[in-house]
Design a protein around this motif. Structure first.
Motif, PDB file in Angstrom:
ATOM      1  N   GLY A  57      -4.109-106.672  69.055  1.00 13.39           N
ATOM      2  CA  GLY A  57      -5.478-106.478  69.512  1.00 13.39           C
ATOM      3  C   GLY A  57      -5.938-107.437  70.584  1.00 13.39           C
ATOM      4  O   GLY A  57      -7.032-107.298  71.121  1.00 13.39           O
ATOM      5  N   GLU A 102     -10.824-104.324  82.306  1.00 19.81           N
ATOM      6  CA  GLU A 102      -9.869-103.343  81.790  1.00 19.81           C
ATOM      7  C   GLU A 102      -9.094-102.611  82.887  1.00 19.81           C
ATOM      8  O   GLU A 102      -8.146-101.893  82.607  1.00 19.81           O
ATOM      9  CB  GLU A 102     -10.598-102.338  80.892  1.00 19.81           C
ATOM     10  CG  GLU A 102     -11.069-103.002  79.602  1.00 19.81           C
ATOM     11  CD  GLU A 102     -11.478-101.987  78.546  1.00 19.81           C
ATOM     12  OE1 GLU A 102     -10.608-101.583  77.746  1.00 19.81           O
ATOM     13  OE2 GLU A 102     -12.651-101.601  78.531  1.00 19.81           O
ATOM     14  N   LYS A 146      -2.156-107.573  74.472  1.00 22.03           N
ATOM     15  CA  LYS A 146      -0.765-107.823  74.871  1.00 22.03           C
ATOM     16  C   LYS A 146      -0.165-106.619  75.615  1.00 22.03           C
ATOM     17  O   LYS A 146       0.390-106.772  76.708  1.00 22.03           O
ATOM     18  CB  LYS A 146       0.048-108.131  73.604  1.00 22.03           C
ATOM     19  CG  LYS A 146       1.333-108.864  73.843  1.00 22.03           C
ATOM     20  CD  LYS A 146       1.870-109.452  72.541  1.00 22.03           C
ATOM     21  CE  LYS A 146       1.560-108.567  71.347  1.00 22.03           C
ATOM     22  NZ  LYS A 146       2.478-108.691  70.242  1.00 22.03           N
ATOM     23  N   THR A 147      -0.294-105.452  75.009  1.00 24.80           N
ATOM     24  CA  THR A 147       0.305-104.258  75.615  1.00 24.80           C
ATOM     25  C   THR A 147      -0.317-103.960  76.974  1.00 24.80           C
ATOM     26  O   THR A 147       0.384-103.652  77.944  1.00 24.80           O
ATOM     27  CB  THR A 147       0.119-103.032  74.696  1.00 24.80           C
ATOM     28  OG1 THR A 147       0.378-103.428  73.359  1.00 24.80           O
ATOM     29  CG2 THR A 147       1.055-101.917  75.094  1.00 24.80           C
ATOM     30  N   THR A 148      -1.633-104.059  77.031  1.00 25.45           N
ATOM     31  CA  THR A 148      -2.338-103.818  78.289  1.00 25.45           C
ATOM     32  C   THR A 148      -1.848-104.792  79.363  1.00 25.45           C
ATOM     33  O   THR A 148      -1.614-104.401  80.508  1.00 25.45           O
ATOM     34  CB  THR A 148      -3.863-104.020  78.086  1.00 25.45           C
ATOM     35  OG1 THR A 148      -4.266-103.275  76.945  1.00 25.45           O
ATOM     36  CG2 THR A 148      -4.639-103.575  79.285  1.00 25.45           C
ATOM     37  N   GLN A 198       2.479 -96.755  72.283  1.00 25.72           N
ATOM     38  CA  GLN A 198       1.490 -97.316  73.199  1.00 25.72           C
ATOM     39  C   GLN A 198       2.170 -97.949  74.421  1.00 25.72           C
ATOM     40  O   GLN A 198       1.709 -97.802  75.548  1.00 25.72           O
ATOM     41  CB  GLN A 198       0.663 -98.367  72.454  1.00 25.72           C
ATOM     42  CG  GLN A 198      -0.688 -98.648  73.091  1.00 25.72           C
ATOM     43  CD  GLN A 198      -1.307 -99.928  72.538  1.00 25.72           C
ATOM     44  OE1 GLN A 198      -0.963-100.384  71.446  1.00 25.72           O
ATOM     45  NE2 GLN A 198      -2.197-100.512  73.308  1.00 25.72           N
ATOM     46  N   ASP A 245     -13.752-111.531  80.789  1.00 27.16           N
ATOM     47  CA  ASP A 245     -14.966-110.823  81.226  1.00 27.16           C
ATOM     48  C   ASP A 245     -15.885-110.510  80.045  1.00 27.16           C
ATOM     49  O   ASP A 245     -17.065-110.278  80.219  1.00 27.16           O
ATOM     50  CB  ASP A 245     -14.592-109.516  81.932  1.00 27.16           C
ATOM     51  CG  ASP A 245     -13.716-108.628  81.039  1.00 27.16           C
ATOM     52  OD1 ASP A 245     -12.644-109.109  80.597  1.00 27.16           O
ATOM     53  OD2 ASP A 245     -14.103-107.483  80.766  1.00 27.16           O
TER      54      ASP A 245
HETATM   55  P1  GDP Z   1      -2.484-105.402  71.787  1.00 27.86           P
HETATM   56  O1  GDP Z   1      -2.687-104.907  70.372  1.00 27.86           O
HETATM   57  O2  GDP Z   1      -2.455-106.885  71.824  1.00 27.86           O
HETATM   58  O3  GDP Z   1      -1.328-104.792  72.446  1.00 27.86           O
HETATM   59  O4  GDP Z   1      -3.816-105.007  72.561  1.00 27.86           O
HETATM   60  P2  GDP Z   1      -4.071-103.849  73.613  1.00 27.86           P
HETATM   61  O5  GDP Z   1      -3.282-104.054  74.837  1.00 27.86           O
HETATM   62  O6  GDP Z   1      -3.958-102.544  72.942  1.00 27.86           O
HETATM   63  O7  GDP Z   1      -5.608-104.136  74.006  1.00 27.86           O
HETATM   64  C1  GDP Z   1      -6.675-104.056  73.085  1.00 27.86           C
HETATM   65  C2  GDP Z   1      -7.947-103.669  73.840  1.00 27.86           C
HETATM   66  O8  GDP Z   1      -8.337-104.733  74.703  1.00 27.86           O
HETATM   67  C3  GDP Z   1      -7.798-102.455  74.733  1.00 27.86           C
HETATM   68  O9  GDP Z   1      -8.935-101.651  74.563  1.00 27.86           O
HETATM   69  C4  GDP Z   1      -7.737-103.029  76.139  1.00 27.86           C
HETATM   70  O10 GDP Z   1      -8.236-102.153  77.112  1.00 27.86           O
HETATM   71  C5  GDP Z   1      -8.621-104.225  76.014  1.00 27.86           C
HETATM   72  N1  GDP Z   1      -8.307-105.278  77.007  1.00 27.86           N
HETATM   73  C6  GDP Z   1      -7.117-105.862  77.276  1.00 27.86           C
HETATM   74  N2  GDP Z   1      -7.252-106.807  78.242  1.00 27.86           N
HETATM   75  C7  GDP Z   1      -8.567-106.827  78.595  1.00 27.86           C
HETATM   76  C8  GDP Z   1      -9.363-107.608  79.523  1.00 27.86           C
HETATM   77  O11 GDP Z   1      -8.892-108.513  80.240  1.00 27.86           O
HETATM   78  N3  GDP Z   1     -10.695-107.330  79.570  1.00 27.86           N
HETATM   79  C9  GDP Z   1     -11.266-106.372  78.785  1.00 27.86           C
HETATM   80  N4  GDP Z   1     -12.573-106.173  78.898  1.00 27.86           N
HETATM   81  N5  GDP Z   1     -10.562-105.636  77.911  1.00 27.86           N
HETATM   82  C10 GDP Z   1      -9.234-105.850  77.801  1.00 27.86           C
END
Ligand code: GDP
Length: 302
Positions: A111, A283, A114-116, A147, A257
């Motif tokens: 959450g 995002e 990481k993936t993003t 994902q 942000d």
């Molecule tokens: P993971 O579980 O760590 O892989 O997390 P995800 O990559 O699925 O990201 C979780 C949520 O955080 C998603 O809705 C992304 O769009 C959001 N997100 C990731 N990086 C950023 C950022 O720099 N800014 C904002 N506002 N949202 C982000």
């Protein structure tokens, strides 16, 4: 500009309060310092870092004989940059090999983004003309593999994957083989981030690390810990745990942000001594930026 936009929340709370303070006080006295200290604490700079910063600031104000608050903003900015650097030039560039495969390992809890981040970073390298592959090493969380696949498809990076529940180290082994075969430039590896069981986490990350370094001496070239800036001091606790279980070489601080407490950047650097290499400022695809302390701090006060 990205910095300015991405730091809007921190700017409108922290920066405007500092400016307000400066306007209100005129004279630099002990009350001024105390209020400033409160503001820094509210911005999540962290207790110890704030204490260091205030010491430095008092010293500098005396040395430069700053009497009124007019001249103090630049002193504060400079001290914020200094405290981030901690006496050395903190290099935010990623260790990318000129020749051959670069392996970047991502760690962090679910959450945090990481993936993003992996997706955005892959796209950046692809735009530079590099061949990028992704290793779906989070075989634990339901949906994590799919994902990553979505990001791979979106940006044009092949994803090496196995079934959910399979051994992440085996995925890494496959991925490195595939990356070598395809003569890929960059392999970005995702991993699971279960903090609930530190021993498991440590074993898993160490095994992954071992497989990667056995296949490619010197790899992984970076172990990047993703932290969510909106979780404040919790992010620091996560960082301390990951630092214990693996050799973290850089921090990716996401969602800057989304917080008014951008001071967490300073706390991370000052307390952990690990450089922040990338920051997430939104995002959008282009919202992942290399971290630059000066741009960051001056972005706050611009
Ligand atoms: P993971 O579980 O760590 O892989 O997390 P995800 O990559 O699925 O990201 C979780 C949520 O955080 C998603 O809705 C992304 O769009 C959001 N997100 C990731 N990086 C950023 C950022 O720099 N800014 C904002 N506002 N949202 C982000």
């Amino acid at each position: 500009e990205k910095y300015k936009e991405g730091l809007e929340k921190t700017r409108t709370s922290f920066t405007s309060k500092v400016n307000d303070l400066i306007a209100r006080y005129r004279k630099v006295d002990e009350d001024f310092f105390e209020e400033l200290e409160d503001l820094l604490l509210q911005a999540d700079v962290g207790f110890e870092t704030v204490m260091d910063l205030m010491d430095d600031l008092r010293f500098e104000v005396q040395r430069k004989n700053v009497k009124d608050t007019e001249g103090i903003q630049s002193v504060i900015s400079q001290k914020l940059v200094d405290i981030y650097r901690g006496g050395e030039e903190a290099d935010s560039s990623l260790n990318i090999q000129e020749d051959g495969l670069t392996v970047l390992l991502f760690v962090g809890v679910n959450g945090v983004g990481k993936t993003t981040t992996i997706g955005k970073l892959a796209r950046r390298f692809i735009e530079e003309g590099k061949t990028v592959m992704l290793a779906a090493g989070d075989t634990f969380r339901a949906g994590a593999i799919d994902q990553l696949q979505v990001w791979g498809d979106r940006v044009g990076a092949e994803v090496i994957r196995q079934a959910e529940g399979s051994d992440p180290a085996a995925v890494m082994y496959d991925a490195i083989r595939a990356a070598k075969n395809r003569k890929a430039d960059i392999l970005i590896c995702d991993t699971a981030g279960r903090l609930q069981n530190k021993v498991n986490l440590m074993n898993e990350l160490q095994k992954v690390h071992r497989v990667i370094s056995r296949e490619i001496p010197g790899a992984p070239h970076e172990t990047l810990l993703a932290l969510d800036a909106t979780t404040g001091q919790n992010a620091l606790i996560q960082a301390e745990t990951f630092k214990e279980v693996t050799d973290v070489t850089g921090i990716v601080l996401t969602k800057l942000d989304g917080t008014a407490k951008g001071g967490i950047v300073l706390a991370i650097r000052n307390k952990l001594g690990i450089p922040v290499k990338l920051v997430g400022l939104g995002e959008g695809m282009d919202d992942l930026q290399p971290f630059d302390a000066e741009r960051y701090v001056y972005g706050l006060f611009a």
